[in-house]
Design a protein around this motif. Structure first.
Motif, short mmCIF file in Angstrom:
data_model
loop_
_atom_site.label_atom_id
_atom_site.label_comp_id
_atom_site.label_asym_id
_atom_site.label_seq_id
_atom_site.Cartn_x
_atom_site.Cartn_y
_atom_site.Cartn_z
N CYS A 78 -75.00 -78.91 39.53
CA CYS A 78 -74.97 -80.27 40.05
C CYS A 78 -73.65 -80.92 39.64
O CYS A 78 -73.29 -80.90 38.46
N THR A 79 -72.94 -81.49 40.60
CA THR A 79 -71.65 -82.12 40.29
C THR A 79 -71.82 -83.45 39.58
O THR A 79 -70.87 -83.95 38.97
N ALA A 80 -73.02 -84.05 39.60
CA ALA A 80 -73.24 -85.33 38.93
C ALA A 80 -73.60 -85.16 37.46
O ALA A 80 -73.14 -85.91 36.61
N CYS A 81 -74.44 -84.16 37.13
CA CYS A 81 -74.92 -84.03 35.75
C CYS A 81 -74.58 -82.69 35.10
O CYS A 81 -74.89 -82.48 33.93
N SER A 82 -73.99 -81.78 35.85
CA SER A 82 -73.58 -80.45 35.38
C SER A 82 -74.74 -79.50 35.08
O SER A 82 -74.52 -78.44 34.50
N SER A 83 -75.97 -79.84 35.45
CA SER A 83 -77.10 -78.93 35.28
C SER A 83 -76.89 -77.70 36.15
O SER A 83 -76.44 -77.81 37.29
N VAL A 84 -77.27 -76.54 35.60
CA VAL A 84 -77.14 -75.28 36.33
C VAL A 84 -78.53 -74.76 36.63
O VAL A 84 -79.43 -74.84 35.79
N PHE A 85 -78.69 -74.19 37.83
CA PHE A 85 -79.99 -73.69 38.28
C PHE A 85 -79.91 -72.23 38.72
O PHE A 85 -78.99 -71.84 39.42
N PHE A 86 -80.89 -71.46 38.29
CA PHE A 86 -81.11 -70.10 38.78
C PHE A 86 -82.59 -69.83 38.66
O PHE A 86 -83.15 -70.01 37.57
N PRO A 87 -83.27 -69.46 39.74
CA PRO A 87 -82.68 -69.25 41.05
C PRO A 87 -81.98 -70.51 41.54
O PRO A 87 -82.34 -71.62 41.16
N ARG A 88 -81.04 -70.28 42.40
CA ARG A 88 -80.20 -71.37 42.90
C ARG A 88 -81.05 -72.45 43.57
O ARG A 88 -82.12 -72.17 44.11
N GLU A 89 -80.56 -73.66 43.51
CA GLU A 89 -81.19 -74.81 44.17
C GLU A 89 -80.15 -75.36 45.14
O GLU A 89 -79.04 -75.66 44.72
N ASP A 90 -80.50 -75.45 46.39
CA ASP A 90 -79.54 -75.91 47.40
C ASP A 90 -79.91 -77.25 48.01
O ASP A 90 -79.17 -77.75 48.86
N SER A 91 -81.02 -77.85 47.60
CA SER A 91 -81.48 -79.09 48.22
C SER A 91 -81.23 -80.33 47.37
O SER A 91 -80.68 -81.31 47.85
#
Length: 155
Positions: free
Chosen positions: A28-41
């Motif tokens: 996320c460009t706002a909070c820098s949280s990383v997701f896997f599996p990826r989150e695209d929504s």
């Protein structure tokens, strides 16, 4: 006829040799949280101020074993497997990626047993094969102990 390499889940990892192989998440460009599996929504972080976009990001190649176990039985339906084929136990590894502050589950590389692993051991992600049929080689990721690769380099 040659088999076509096809990822089990498109967009979750790169397709390439071991040196370039990475799991792909989103940040996320706002909070820098990383997701896997990826989150695209949308950003799943409840503390996110919002308004950020989700950008694809490669995850760390190495992490440490958080937990592990072995699968010694054929799972029931809806798991798909050929009942005529003997069941082969496999090792599952939960790997903590410190830079991303997450744990990623995956199968251990072929030949890696639970007796080869320990909590806190360093492992690396490598390309793997989940299955093959007449048309495709279904690709995935595996976790391999780093010491195994270092030992290969000395032999």
């Amino acid at each position: 006829m040659a088999r076509t390499r096809k990822p089990v889940v498109a967009g979750w990892f790169t397709d390439g040799d071991e040196a370039d192989f990475r799991l792909l998440g989103t940040r996320c460009t706002a909070c820098s949280s990383v997701f896997f599996p990826r989150e695209d929504s949308w950003c799943r972080n409840p503390r996110c101020p919002g308004g950020g976009e989700l950008a694809e990001t490669p995850l760390s190649r190495r992490g440490v074993v958080w937990s592990y176990t072995d699968g010694r039985y054929r799972p029931p339906a809806p798991y798909v497997s050929d009942p005529a084929t003997p069941w082969e136990p496999y090792t599952l590894v939960a790997v903590e990626l410190a830079a991303e502050a997450m744990v990623v589950l995956g199968q251990a590389a072929p030949g890696v047993r639970t007796s080869d692993l320990g909590v806190g051991m360093e492992v690396e992600v490598v390309p793997g094969v989940l299955d093959e049929d007449d048309e495709h080689t279904w690709t995935t990721w595996h976790w391999r102990p780093v010491h195994a690769r270092q030992a290969e380099g000395r032999s």
